[in-house]
Design a protein around this motif. Structure first.
Motif, PDB file in Angstrom:
ATOM      1  N   ASP A   1       0.851  -1.339   0.024  1.00  0.00           N
ATOM      2  CA  ASP A   1      -0.039   0.014   0.161  1.00  0.00           C
ATOM      3  C   ASP A   1       0.852   1.169   0.031  1.00  0.00           C
ATOM      4  OD1 ASP A   1       0.070   1.174   3.130  1.00  0.00           O
ATOM      5  OD2 ASP A   1       0.241  -0.913   2.995  1.00  0.00           O
TER       6      ASP A   1
ATOM      7  N   GLU B   1       0.896   4.013   1.657  1.00  0.00           N
ATOM      8  CA  GLU B   1       1.501   4.743   2.991  1.00  0.00           C
ATOM      9  C   GLU B   1       2.973   4.120   3.216  1.00  0.00           C
ATOM     10  OE1 GLU B   1      -1.605   6.927   5.500  1.00  0.00           O
ATOM     11  OE2 GLU B   1      -0.943   5.254   6.776  1.00  0.00           O
ATOM     12  N   THR B   2       2.726   2.582   3.044  1.00  0.00           N
ATOM     13  CA  THR B   2       4.057   1.803   3.704  1.00  0.00           C
ATOM     14  C   THR B   2       5.118   2.075   2.638  1.00  0.00           C
ATOM     15  OG1 THR B   2       2.389  -0.210   4.333  1.00  0.00           O
ATOM     16  CG2 THR B   2       4.833  -0.570   3.937  1.00  0.00           C
TER      17      THR B   2
ATOM     18  N   ARG C   1       5.487   5.011   0.997  1.00  0.00           N
ATOM     19  CA  ARG C   1       5.831   6.427   1.271  1.00  0.00           C
ATOM     20  C   ARG C   1       6.813   6.249   2.651  1.00  0.00           C
ATOM     21  NH1 ARG C   1       0.785   8.658  -0.113  1.00  0.00           N
ATOM     22  NH2 ARG C   1       0.176   8.642   2.133  1.00  0.00           N
ATOM     23  N   PHE C   2       6.373   5.584   3.555  1.00  0.00           N
ATOM     24  CA  PHE C   2       7.110   5.279   4.789  1.00  0.00           C
ATOM     25  C   PHE C   2       8.566   4.934   4.335  1.00  0.00           C
ATOM     26  CE2 PHE C   2       8.864   3.751   8.573  1.00  0.00           C
ATOM     27  CZ  PHE C   2       8.481   4.351   9.647  1.00  0.00           C
ATOM     28  N   SER C   3       8.773   3.897   3.518  1.00  0.00           N
ATOM     29  CA  SER C   3       9.907   3.409   3.412  1.00  0.00           C
ATOM     30  C   SER C   3      10.758   4.457   2.505  1.00  0.00           C
ATOM     31  CB  SER C   3       9.731   2.152   2.235  1.00  0.00           C
ATOM     32  OG  SER C   3       9.344   1.208   3.157  1.00  0.00           O
ATOM     33  N   ALA C   4      10.016   5.188   1.620  1.00  0.00           N
ATOM     34  CA  ALA C   4      10.715   6.198   0.861  1.00  0.00           C
ATOM     35  C   ALA C   4      11.173   7.442   1.767  1.00  0.00           C
ATOM     36  CB  ALA C   4       9.935   6.785  -0.310  1.00  0.00           C
ATOM     37  N   VAL C   5      10.655   7.649   2.590  1.00  0.00           N
ATOM     38  CA  VAL C   5      11.131   8.833   3.576  1.00  0.00           C
ATOM     39  C   VAL C   5      11.952   8.300   4.615  1.00  0.00           C
ATOM     40  CG1 VAL C   5      10.251  10.579   5.070  1.00  0.00           C
ATOM     41  CG2 VAL C   5       9.097  10.300   3.208  1.00  0.00           C
ATOM     42  N   PHE C   6      11.737   7.305   5.280  1.00  0.00           N
ATOM     43  CA  PHE C   6      12.465   6.717   6.526  1.00  0.00           C
ATOM     44  C   PHE C   6      13.137   5.673   6.194  1.00  0.00           C
ATOM     45  CE2 PHE C   6       9.072   9.036   8.592  1.00  0.00           C
ATOM     46  CZ  PHE C   6       9.791   9.492   9.725  1.00  0.00           C
ATOM     47  N   GLY C   7      13.065   4.759   5.176  1.00  0.00           N
ATOM     48  CA  GLY C   7      13.881   3.615   4.956  1.00  0.00           C
ATOM     49  C   GLY C   7      15.005   4.112   4.012  1.00  0.00           C
TER      50      GLY C   7
ATOM     51  N   ARG D   1      22.617   4.670   5.102  1.00  0.00           N
ATOM     52  CA  ARG D   1      21.607   5.339   4.333  1.00  0.00           C
ATOM     53  C   ARG D   1      22.231   6.041   3.183  1.00  0.00           C
ATOM     54  NH1 ARG D   1      16.171   7.641   6.217  1.00  0.00           N
ATOM     55  NH2 ARG D   1      16.120   7.658   3.820  1.00  0.00           N
TER      56      ARG D   1
ATOM     57  N   SER E   1      16.309  12.609   2.504  1.00  0.00           N
ATOM     58  CA  SER E   1      14.891  12.715   2.724  1.00  0.00           C
ATOM     59  C   SER E   1      15.124  13.627   4.195  1.00  0.00           C
ATOM     60  CB  SER E   1      14.263  11.464   3.062  1.00  0.00           C
ATOM     61  OG  SER E   1      14.954  10.902   4.330  1.00  0.00           O
TER      62      SER E   1
ATOM     63  N   ALA F   1      13.998  12.750   6.973  1.00  0.00           N
ATOM     64  CA  ALA F   1      14.166  11.725   8.016  1.00  0.00           C
ATOM     65  C   ALA F   1      15.741  11.683   8.165  1.00  0.00           C
ATOM     66  CB  ALA F   1      13.468  10.527   7.983  1.00  0.00           C
TER      67      ALA F   1
ATOM     68  N   VAL G   1       5.021  11.220   5.233  1.00  0.00           N
ATOM     69  CA  VAL G   1       4.588   9.778   5.218  1.00  0.00           C
ATOM     70  C   VAL G   1       3.025   9.809   5.374  1.00  0.00           C
ATOM     71  CG1 VAL G   1       4.563   7.874   6.422  1.00  0.00           C
ATOM     72  CG2 VAL G   1       6.691   8.857   6.023  1.00  0.00           C
TER      73      VAL G   1
ATOM     74  N   PRO H   1      13.484   1.485  10.701  1.00  0.00           N
ATOM     75  CA  PRO H   1      12.999   1.466   9.221  1.00  0.00           C
ATOM     76  C   PRO H   1      13.954   1.000   8.361  1.00  0.00           C
ATOM     77  CG  PRO H   1      11.779   3.406  10.464  1.00  0.00           C
ATOM     78  CD  PRO H   1      12.937   2.736  11.289  1.00  0.00           C
ATOM     79  N   PRO H   2      15.155   1.608   8.224  1.00  0.00           N
ATOM     80  CA  PRO H   2      15.897   1.184   7.196  1.00  0.00           C
ATOM     81  C   PRO H   2      16.376  -0.330   7.148  1.00  0.00           C
ATOM     82  CG  PRO H   2      16.679   3.064   8.092  1.00  0.00           C
ATOM     83  CD  PRO H   2      15.615   2.699   8.995  1.00  0.00           C
TER      84      PRO H   2
ATOM     85  N   THR I   1      13.370  -2.102   5.740  1.00  0.00           N
ATOM     86  CA  THR I   1      13.334  -1.854   4.284  1.00  0.00           C
ATOM     87  C   THR I   1      14.407  -2.655   3.586  1.00  0.00           C
ATOM     88  OG1 THR I   1      12.697   0.506   4.567  1.00  0.00           O
ATOM     89  CG2 THR I   1      13.760  -0.105   2.487  1.00  0.00           C
TER      90      THR I   1
END
Lengths: 161, 330
Positions: free
Chosen positions: A150, A152-153, A155-161, B20, B32, B34, B89, B226-227, B230
């Motif tokens: 989905d 939101e997940t 987007r979360f990975s893109a911003v935080f991951g 990262r 980003s 973050a 997000v 999160p990283p 991911t």
């Protein structure tokens, strides 16, 4: 001076699906809206409750002012969506391939063209029926888009991951 | 324990930042919010004596406690970027992207700080200088800004839907940092009236550091998890395993060990295991309805397993009753 660039008409199933410009997070409703936009008519979805449809898993009736898409209620949810995508494939191929699609006549809907996803036809499609094979390829491509994680997940990975 | 955490957290954050930044350089992307938040937080850690003693770093800046201001500005900016990342997000375009309020608060802090007399480097800067009106105003503006950002992060996270399990760390950090801010604000209103040796001031002051740093630790964990997730998700290991199993179960039963091994490897190394798993599921479901095809017991078990994995999103797969051509989004 350069010649004007002409827009290429999508031909392969992959090009046809890419031309829909779907977001990775598209829902079935989003996909249906894009297809209806290309079709130029409203699409009505109807679940068939009765048993006895055999190997017929979905069908599209192309009426003058609307398209009717029937699917089987008893099928698993993901499979139902896939069979609907197959009919979307026929709609898109009808648009891009200039009515190259074969259709099966059914007296139930008078003279309206009827396109059906039947497993016998699909079995032969790999060898003989180019349109059925392309419609099924489009269904698989749309299914892969629908079943991405989905938004939101992602987007979360893109911003935080 | 605290000493261990004090060593582990910066190292953990440093490793994740390296990971990262490496990915960023490889993909030629801009950092980003973050990542910016984590970088600023990491820089702030170096102002509290993690690698180089505080007095040494402050001596590079003139030895007049300027490091206190630098640390607080870094921390405030880090929190602002963290909030910005959460907004991105949650897809909340709002005034929260406007840096002007933050910059004004930082400017006010700097002006109050610069206008006050300060002596040699001390670890007890606020207790020793809070009686100075400029330092009192500087510290109050800072703590109010931290409280404002921490409370806003909690509010944002409360409204989040699915990623709430990851955001929980930010929320916990926000609660602890808010509590630390309130303690410090009360402390700074008590000291000018009752003195720093009063029992109330003495009972409040020890709470500030544990609350603040446990809040920071929660946020660091939130930024580090999160990283790692991911990275694990990119490998798609569970999907690769099930795709390898599907490739074997659906390969023609030739009895040839070589073809089974090849199906296993190609299924595991597939470029798009998620897509292949979907395709296999549909083909198996088709197979259940064709009289000429009889699926084997492993294939039927596989189908049941695959159908458990779909859909990822129940809402996304809902079939509408009617769709009009003009409903398509541009």
């Amino acid at each position: 001076m350069t010649a004007p660039v002409q827009e290429l008409r999508p031909e392969s199933p992959a090009e046809i699906v890419a031309a829909l410009g779907l977001e990775p997070s598209s829902t079935l409703q989003d996909i249906a809206s894009r297809v209806a936009g290309i079709y130029g008519k409203r699409l009505i979805f109807e679940g068939l409750k009765e048993e006895g449809w055999g190997s017929l898993t979905a069908l599209w009736v192309d009426q003058a002012d609307q398209g009717l898409i029937f699917y089987r209620q008893r099928d698993p949810q993901v499979y139902r969506a896939h069979c609907i995508f197959h009919e979307f494939g026929h709609i898109l191929l009808g648009h891009y391939w200039c009515s190259a699609g074969q259709h099966m006549g059914m007296n139930l809907w008078g003279d309206d063209p009827v396109y059906a996803r039947t497993l016998e036809v699909l079995g032969d499609a790999a060898r003989t029926n180019e349109v059925e094979k392309a419609a099924e390829d489009i269904a698989f491509l749309l299914g892969r888009i629908l079943h991405r994680p989905d938004s939101e997940t992602a987007r979360f990975s893109a911003v935080f991951g | 324990m605290i000493q261990l955490a004090w060593t582990v957290f910066p190292i953990l954050l440093g490793l994740v930042l390296l990971l990262r930044i490496g990915a960023l350089v490889q993909e030629r992307r801009m950092p980003s919010p973050a990542l910016v938040s984590a970088l600023l937080g990491f820089a702030a850690l170096f102002t509290v004596g993690f690698a180089v003693p505080e007095s040494v770093v402050d001596s590079w800046l003139g030895g007049t406690n300027l490091l206190h201001l630098v640390r607080n500005l870094l921390f405030l900016s880090s929190m602002w970027f963290l909030r910005r990342a959460i907004c991105l997000v949650l897809d909340r375009p709002s005034g929260r992207s406007d840096p002007v309020p933050l910059l004004l608060q930082m400017l006010a802090m700097a002006v109050f700080f610069a206008a006050s007399p300060r002596g040699a480097t001390t670890r007890w800067f606020i207790p020793e200088y809070v009686h100075e009106p400029g330092i009192w105003a500087y510290a109050n503006v800072y703590m109010a800004a931290v409280l404002w950002l921490a409370v806003d992060i909690i509010r944002l996270v409360r409204r989040a839907s699915r990623p709430a399990r990851w955001f929980w760390w930010f929320s916990a950090g926000g609660v602890l940092i808010s509590a630390a801010s309130v303690v410090e604000l009360v402390y700074m209103s008590v000291v000018p009236r009752l003195g720093r040796d009063s029992s109330l001031a003495q009972s409040l002051y020890p709470w500030f550091t544990p609350l603040l740093y446990s809040g920071i630790a929660a946020i660091v964990l939130g930024l580090c998890i999160p990283p790692v997730i991911t990275l694990a998700r990119r490998t798609e290991l569970p999907l690769r395993l099930v795709n390898a199993r599907a490739s074997v179960a659906c390969a023609p039963l030739t009895g040839c060990r070589h073809s089974t091994a090849r199906a296993l490897v190609s299924g595991f190394l597939a470029a798009d295991p998620r897509g292949e798993v979907y395709d296999t599921m549909i083909q198996l479901r088709d197979g259940t309805m064709i009289p000429e095809v009889s699926l084997t017991a492993p294939q039927l078990a596989l189908l049941a397993d695959l159908e458990q994995r779909f859909p990822y999103d129940q809402m996304a797969i809902a079939i509408p009753n009617e769709v009009r051509p003009d409903e398509a989004r541009p």
